[in-house]
Design an enzyme around this catalytic site. Structure first.
Site, PDB file in Angstrom:
ATOM      1  CG  ASP A 117     -12.789  -8.539   2.908  1.00  0.00           C
ATOM      2  OD1 ASP A 117     -12.671  -7.472   2.126  1.00  0.00           O
ATOM      3  OD2 ASP A 117     -12.416  -8.393   3.900  1.00  0.00           O
ATOM      4  CG  ASN A 149      -0.908  -7.121  -1.094  1.00  0.00           C
ATOM      5  OD1 ASN A 149      -1.344  -7.658  -1.938  1.00  0.00           O
ATOM      6  ND2 ASN A 149      -1.178  -6.870   0.059  1.00  0.00           N
ATOM      7  CG  HIS A 151      -9.906  -5.445   1.379  1.00  0.00           C
ATOM      8  ND1 HIS A 151     -10.067  -6.713   2.231  1.00  0.00           N
ATOM      9  CD2 HIS A 151      -8.334  -5.290   1.498  1.00  0.00           C
ATOM     10  CE1 HIS A 151      -8.954  -7.234   2.816  1.00  0.00           C
ATOM     11  NE2 HIS A 151      -7.887  -6.362   2.320  1.00  0.00           N
ATOM     12  CD  GLU A 192      -2.744  -1.247   2.247  1.00  0.00           C
ATOM     13  OE1 GLU A 192      -2.776  -0.374   3.060  1.00  0.00           O
ATOM     14  OE2 GLU A 192      -3.763  -2.172   2.364  1.00  0.00           O
ATOM     15  CD  GLU A 232      -4.755  -7.946   1.851  1.00  0.00           C
ATOM     16  OE1 GLU A 232      -5.633  -6.968   2.747  1.00  0.00           O
ATOM     17  OE2 GLU A 232      -3.564  -7.612   1.754  1.00  0.00           O
TER      18      GLU A 232
HETATM   19  C1  XIL Z   1      -5.631  -5.840   8.508  1.00  0.00           C
HETATM   20  C2  XIL Z   1      -5.718  -7.084   9.570  1.00  0.00           C
HETATM   21  O1  XIL Z   1      -6.725  -8.117   8.932  1.00  0.00           O
HETATM   22  C3  XIL Z   1      -6.332  -6.457  10.822  1.00  0.00           C
HETATM   23  O2  XIL Z   1      -6.444  -7.450  11.740  1.00  0.00           O
HETATM   24  C4  XIL Z   1      -5.325  -5.129  11.118  1.00  0.00           C
HETATM   25  O3  XIL Z   1      -5.929  -4.731  12.458  1.00  0.00           O
HETATM   26  C5  XIL Z   1      -5.168  -4.279  10.265  1.00  0.00           C
HETATM   27  O4  XIL Z   1      -4.866  -5.058   9.050  1.00  0.00           O
HETATM   28  N1  XIL Z   1      -4.653  -4.280   3.849  1.00  0.00           N
HETATM   29  C6  XIL Z   1      -3.774  -5.438   4.150  1.00  0.00           C
HETATM   30  C7  XIL Z   1      -3.682  -6.055   5.301  1.00  0.00           C
HETATM   31  O5  XIL Z   1      -2.648  -5.554   3.608  1.00  0.00           O
HETATM   32  O6  XIL Z   1      -2.537  -6.369   6.200  1.00  0.00           O
HETATM   33  C8  XIL Z   1      -4.744  -5.665   6.445  1.00  0.00           C
HETATM   34  O7  XIL Z   1      -4.991  -6.394   7.540  1.00  0.00           O
HETATM   35  C9  XIL Z   1      -6.073  -5.226   5.612  1.00  0.00           C
HETATM   36  C10 XIL Z   1      -5.884  -4.294   4.741  1.00  0.00           C
END
Ligand code: XIL
Length: 460
Positions: free
Chosen positions: A370, A302, A338, A255, A368
């Site tokens: 969802d 990522n 996400h 990020e 990731e």
């Molecule tokens: C999130 C975790 O799921 C949480 O438990 C934590 O509090 C914050 O991070 N992008 C990412 C992940 O690359 O590492 C993040 O994970 C979600 C967003």
């Protein structure tokens, strides 16, 4: 009717328009057309009460009526059955969603859930049959009780998942809590839970702006470019060398780019001190560690909001080009995904974006996934969620070998990061339960993934 046939029958073109809910965070800032056809799935009505007790009852309008116990056990037992059952049982369901439930608890809020019809544990099996390396999941071990939850653990250990990503425990704050003091105890706990199951591990992550120790974010002596670069390289080198090929890949930088303006570098301690070179330094240190230890580990960038073509994706593409031009290793780009139901890029958009990266000579992975909803969910938003899961997975399948796999950011709403991060939203994962150590119920979103993995991609 399968998810594919829902799409094929033109409901995308005919449905209602969802309103955008862009909040500047993880999500997709576009309005898309949605379908409200939710009639193919069995339903469960879950009622929760403010007292903490809850009751789940199940009913179905189809001939496959289910009960709480049978549905729950179906999600945890049974063999890896292959993949054909999903669409056949879906299409044999009748077209009326009807469910009733009563509860004596006060302050209850019933929600209607579309249930999956798939049985067994076919997701990773189907992903491999489709040429992918895995269908995987994040796991927040240790720290959440997931590993001790027998229902969560049974599902995690099933053939639904061929990959695991540590949700937190390999991040900087845990692995280097004090300067040059490395702590791998938690990461080893994660790995001991995963290794031996045959799952590959996406190690996550080396350099990010979040979950940093205070010695990085609030140093006793102000950082200079040179001192922070040295700390960054030391962290990267230590972790890559320590974990070696136990990691299939590392998310080297996470990020780095901003949403506002999209594609600019995000302001954080790394960028503010070192400038854009911090990303190059991180990948260079990782490359040197890979060479020094003769590792096979893949190096990834990522990010979120790079799942569709736009300035942020272009910035990531430029980064790939720059690193390759410098002779620095970059093997792939992680598309976090996400998403918010109804605001998800469609299959064609995701394919075009994946192809743009693949054309640069890197792999992509959905890392990731969802799809969250405004709470409480309803049948329309749940049906949209099925379609959104389908589109992402189908894009990965359709684009070919360049998209190596799909990872969901946990599979059980009980342990999802979403409700704690996005107030008022949730219901983002493939399973739900009544709490920790309670049986899992498989949502229709599961069928969306399975049908994308098994269906003819072009028909969507
Ligand atoms: C999130 C975790 O799921 C949480 O438990 C934590 O509090 C914050 O991070 N992008 C990412 C992940 O690359 O590492 C993040 O994970 C979600 C967003």
């Amino acid at each position: 009717m399968s998810v594919r046939s829902i799409i094929a029958t033109g409901l995308l073109a005919a449905g209602a328009v969802a309103s955008p809910q862009w909040g500047g965070g993880w999500g997709y800032p576009k309005t898309v057309t949605v379908t409200s056809d939710h009639t193919v799935y069995k339903t469960v009505t879950k009622t929760g009460s403010c007292s903490g007790s809850s009751v789940t009852s199940f009913s179905s309008s189809s001939s496959h009526s289910s009960s709480a116990s049978t549905s729950a056990s179906a999600s945890k037992s049974g063999s890896s059955s292959g993949s054909s059952s999903a669409s056949s049982s879906a299409s044999s369901s009748t077209s009326t969603v009807a469910t009733t439930t009563t509860t004596s608890a006060s302050n209850t809020v019933p929600t209607t859930t579309l249930l999956a019809t798939a049985t067994g544990h076919p997701l990773d099996v189907a992903a491999k049959a489709a040429g992918k390396l895995w269908f995987g999941t994040a796991a927040d071990i240790p720290g959440t009780g997931e590993a001790q939850d027998p229902y969560w653990a049974a599902e995690f250990n099933s053939t639904d998942f061929g990959e695991a990503t540590p949700a937190n425990i390999m991040k900087f704050v845990f692995t280097e809590p004090e300067p040059n003091v490395f702590n791998y105890t938690g990461a080893e706990q994660f790995l001991s839970f995963v290794e031996g199951t045959g799952k590959l591990v996406r190690c996550h992550n080396l350099i990010w702006q979040s979950e940093l120790p205070t010695w990085i974010t609030n140093p006793t002596v102000n950082w200079t470019n040179a001192t922070l670069t040295a700390a960054l390289r030391n962290h990267v080198t230590n972790l890559v060398e320590y974990f070696g090929d136990r990691c299939y890949s590392w998310d080297v930088v996470n990020e780095a780019f901003s949403d506002n303006p999209a594609g600019a570098y995000a302001s954080n301690v790394w960028f503010d001190t070192i400038g854009p070179a911090y990303v190059v330094e991180a990948f260079d240190a990782a490359t040197q560690a890979v060479k020094a230890k003769n590792l096979a580990v893949k190096l990834y960038y990522n990010d979120y909001n790079i799942e569709y073509l736009g300035n942020k994706s272009y910035a990531a593409q430029n980064l790939v080009t720059e690193l390759k031009g410098r002779g620095i290793q970059i093997d792939g780009v992680g598309l976090e995904s996400h998403f918010i139901a109804g605001e998800t890029p469609d299959k064609a958009s995701q394919m075009a974006n994946m192809q743009a990266f693949i054309n640069l000579g890197v792999d992509v992975a959905i890392t990731e996934l969802d799809v969250r909803l405004n709470l409480p969910p309803n049948a329309t938003t749940e049906a949209q969620q099925v379609l959104d899961y389908y589109n992402s997975v189908a894009a990965c399948v359709a684009v070919g070998d360049g998209c190596i796999g799909v990872t969901v950011w946990d599979f059980d709403d009980e342990y999802s990061w979403v409700p704690g991060t996005f107030p008022g939203q949730g219901y983002a994962d493939l399973f739900l339960s009544n709490g920790p150590n309670e049986p899992l119920t498989r949502k229709a979103a599961y069928d969306g993934c399975l049908q994308a993995l098994t269906g003819a991609p072009e028909s969507a």
